[in-house]
Design an enzyme around this catalytic site. Structure first.
Site, PDB file in Angstrom:
ATOM      1  N   ASN A 158      84.733 115.230  52.199  1.00 50.82           N
ATOM      2  CA  ASN A 158      85.278 114.609  53.532  1.00 50.82           C
ATOM      3  C   ASN A 158      84.824 113.078  53.747  1.00 50.82           C
ATOM      4  O   ASN A 158      85.332 112.618  54.467  1.00 50.82           O
ATOM      5  CB  ASN A 158      84.735 115.554  54.825  1.00 50.82           C
ATOM      6  CG  ASN A 158      83.195 115.792  54.834  1.00 50.82           C
ATOM      7  OD1 ASN A 158      82.846 115.916  53.819  1.00 50.82           O
ATOM      8  ND2 ASN A 158      82.695 115.558  56.008  1.00 50.82           N
ATOM      9  N   HIS A 159      83.792 112.595  52.921  1.00 48.35           N
ATOM     10  CA  HIS A 159      83.210 111.174  52.986  1.00 48.35           C
ATOM     11  C   HIS A 159      83.906 110.364  51.961  1.00 48.35           C
ATOM     12  O   HIS A 159      83.464 109.132  51.763  1.00 48.35           O
ATOM     13  CB  HIS A 159      81.707 111.266  53.205  1.00 48.35           C
ATOM     14  CG  HIS A 159      81.129 111.768  54.403  1.00 48.35           C
ATOM     15  ND1 HIS A 159      81.690 111.673  55.655  1.00 48.35           N
ATOM     16  CD2 HIS A 159      80.420 112.631  54.407  1.00 48.35           C
ATOM     17  CE1 HIS A 159      80.828 112.300  56.518  1.00 48.35           C
ATOM     18  NE2 HIS A 159      80.248 112.927  55.897  1.00 48.35           N
ATOM     19  N   HIS A 200      74.800 121.018  51.798  1.00 45.70           N
ATOM     20  CA  HIS A 200      73.434 120.401  51.235  1.00 45.70           C
ATOM     21  C   HIS A 200      72.138 121.378  51.197  1.00 45.70           C
ATOM     22  O   HIS A 200      71.369 120.915  50.630  1.00 45.70           O
ATOM     23  CB  HIS A 200      73.131 119.467  52.166  1.00 45.70           C
ATOM     24  CG  HIS A 200      73.953 118.105  52.171  1.00 45.70           C
ATOM     25  ND1 HIS A 200      73.470 116.778  52.333  1.00 45.70           N
ATOM     26  CD2 HIS A 200      75.198 118.030  52.105  1.00 45.70           C
ATOM     27  CE1 HIS A 200      74.700 115.880  52.666  1.00 45.70           C
ATOM     28  NE2 HIS A 200      75.739 116.837  52.580  1.00 45.70           N
ATOM     29  N   ASN A 240      78.395 111.357  48.570  1.00 45.26           N
ATOM     30  CA  ASN A 240      77.554 110.653  49.476  1.00 45.26           C
ATOM     31  C   ASN A 240      76.377 109.681  48.961  1.00 45.26           C
ATOM     32  O   ASN A 240      75.455 109.631  49.229  1.00 45.26           O
ATOM     33  CB  ASN A 240      76.597 111.729  50.428  1.00 45.26           C
ATOM     34  CG  ASN A 240      77.576 112.165  51.394  1.00 45.26           C
ATOM     35  OD1 ASN A 240      78.354 111.385  52.029  1.00 45.26           O
ATOM     36  ND2 ASN A 240      77.585 113.372  51.664  1.00 45.26           N
ATOM     37  N   HIS A 278      78.871 120.724  50.253  1.00 45.66           N
ATOM     38  CA  HIS A 278      78.934 119.920  51.507  1.00 45.66           C
ATOM     39  C   HIS A 278      77.762 120.435  52.652  1.00 45.66           C
ATOM     40  O   HIS A 278      77.468 119.307  53.426  1.00 45.66           O
ATOM     41  CB  HIS A 278      80.425 120.346  52.418  1.00 45.66           C
ATOM     42  CG  HIS A 278      80.319 119.693  53.836  1.00 45.66           C
ATOM     43  ND1 HIS A 278      80.600 118.540  54.013  1.00 45.66           N
ATOM     44  CD2 HIS A 278      80.549 120.385  54.982  1.00 45.66           C
ATOM     45  CE1 HIS A 278      80.627 118.138  55.321  1.00 45.66           C
ATOM     46  NE2 HIS A 278      80.588 119.463  56.154  1.00 45.66           N
TER      47      HIS A 278
END
Ligand SMILES: [Fe+2]
Length: 250
Positions: free
Chosen positions: A59-60, A170, A32, A168
């Protein structure tokens, strides 16, 4: 890592931190860093030149155009192995630490509340076997939502890998530990980025979307920046000897 604030913190502080903590190898989850969603090749290169030896994703991973060919060509930036067999890139890499030791890095997605193409349980044993043919020092970035799944996979891999590091969610968890077989584990390494936020996003925007259910365009926050992670010491045989939380105010 999250957003421009996280990126800047790493660019400015990682080289010094590596020296201070005497770190031989640094793995960063960078999914991210491009404005809070995805990564670009240019930003990945910058991360590598700032002191990361390997970059994992999640996943991003494919939110940004052009990252596919970059991942196909890269041997240090990996995406989750079970994200989809037709996707570009790879889910494992072997990098050399500063002290000359080879370290395998594996990236996997959980299957609970995350969109994984294949169950991590179907693939993880094969990947670990493949890694251990090359080196006994194996680090797994398990990118998953549920603590139950993170704890379970760490237990399953205990004694076969050096560390299972959750990412994931955070939010750094308080469960860093060494399991009986010698594997270091933590449910979530935390977030390098702006903590005056809702997991990186400007709080007001995240709350507005949740309250109203209207589409709200998210912006990365800027305040309260911290570098978070874990430091693991291990033997040449890959057994974890110490695991400690890292939390640095920037
Ligand atoms: Fe994620």
């Amino acid at each position: 890592m999250f957003g421009p604030a996280g990126r800047l913190a790493v660019e400015q502080r990682l080289p010094g931190l590596r020296e201070e903590l005497d770190v031989d190898l640094c793995v960063v989850n960078g999914e991210n860093i491009a404005d809070g969603a995805g990564i670009t090749g240019k930003l990945a290169d910058k991360l590598l030149s700032s002191g990361a030896d390997a970059v994992t994703l999640g996943n991003h991973a494919f939110r940004r155009d052009g990252i596919g060919p970059y991942l196909d060509a890269s041997d240090r930036v990996i995406r989750p192995a079970n994200a989809g067999s037709l996707l570009p890139g790879r889910g494992m890499t072997v990098v050399e630490a500063r002290n000359g030791v080879s370290v395998a890095v594996i990236n996997l997605l959980g299957q609970l509340f995350v969109d994984a193409a294949e169950s991590p349980w179907e693939m993880v044993d094969g990947l670990v076997d493949e890694a251990r043919l090359v080196t006994p020092v194996v680090v797994v970035d398990f990118h998953a939502e549920a603590t139950s799944e993170k704890v379970a996979i760490a237990r399953w891999l205990d004694g076969r890998v050096t560390a299972v590091i959750g990412t994931h969610t955070h939010v750094q968890t308080n469960d860093a530990r060494i399991l009986p077989g010698g594997t270091a584990a933590i449910s979530d390494a935390g977030m390098t980025g702006p903590h005056d936020s809702v997991i990186g996003v400007e709080a007001e925007l995240a709350i507005r979307r949740m309250r109203t259910r209207l589409p709200v365009r998210f912006r990365p926050a800027e305040g309260g920046v911290r570098i978070e992670g874990v430091v693991v010491d291990c033997s040449d045989g890959g057994r974890a000897e110490r695991v400690e939380l890292l939390r640095v105010e920037v």
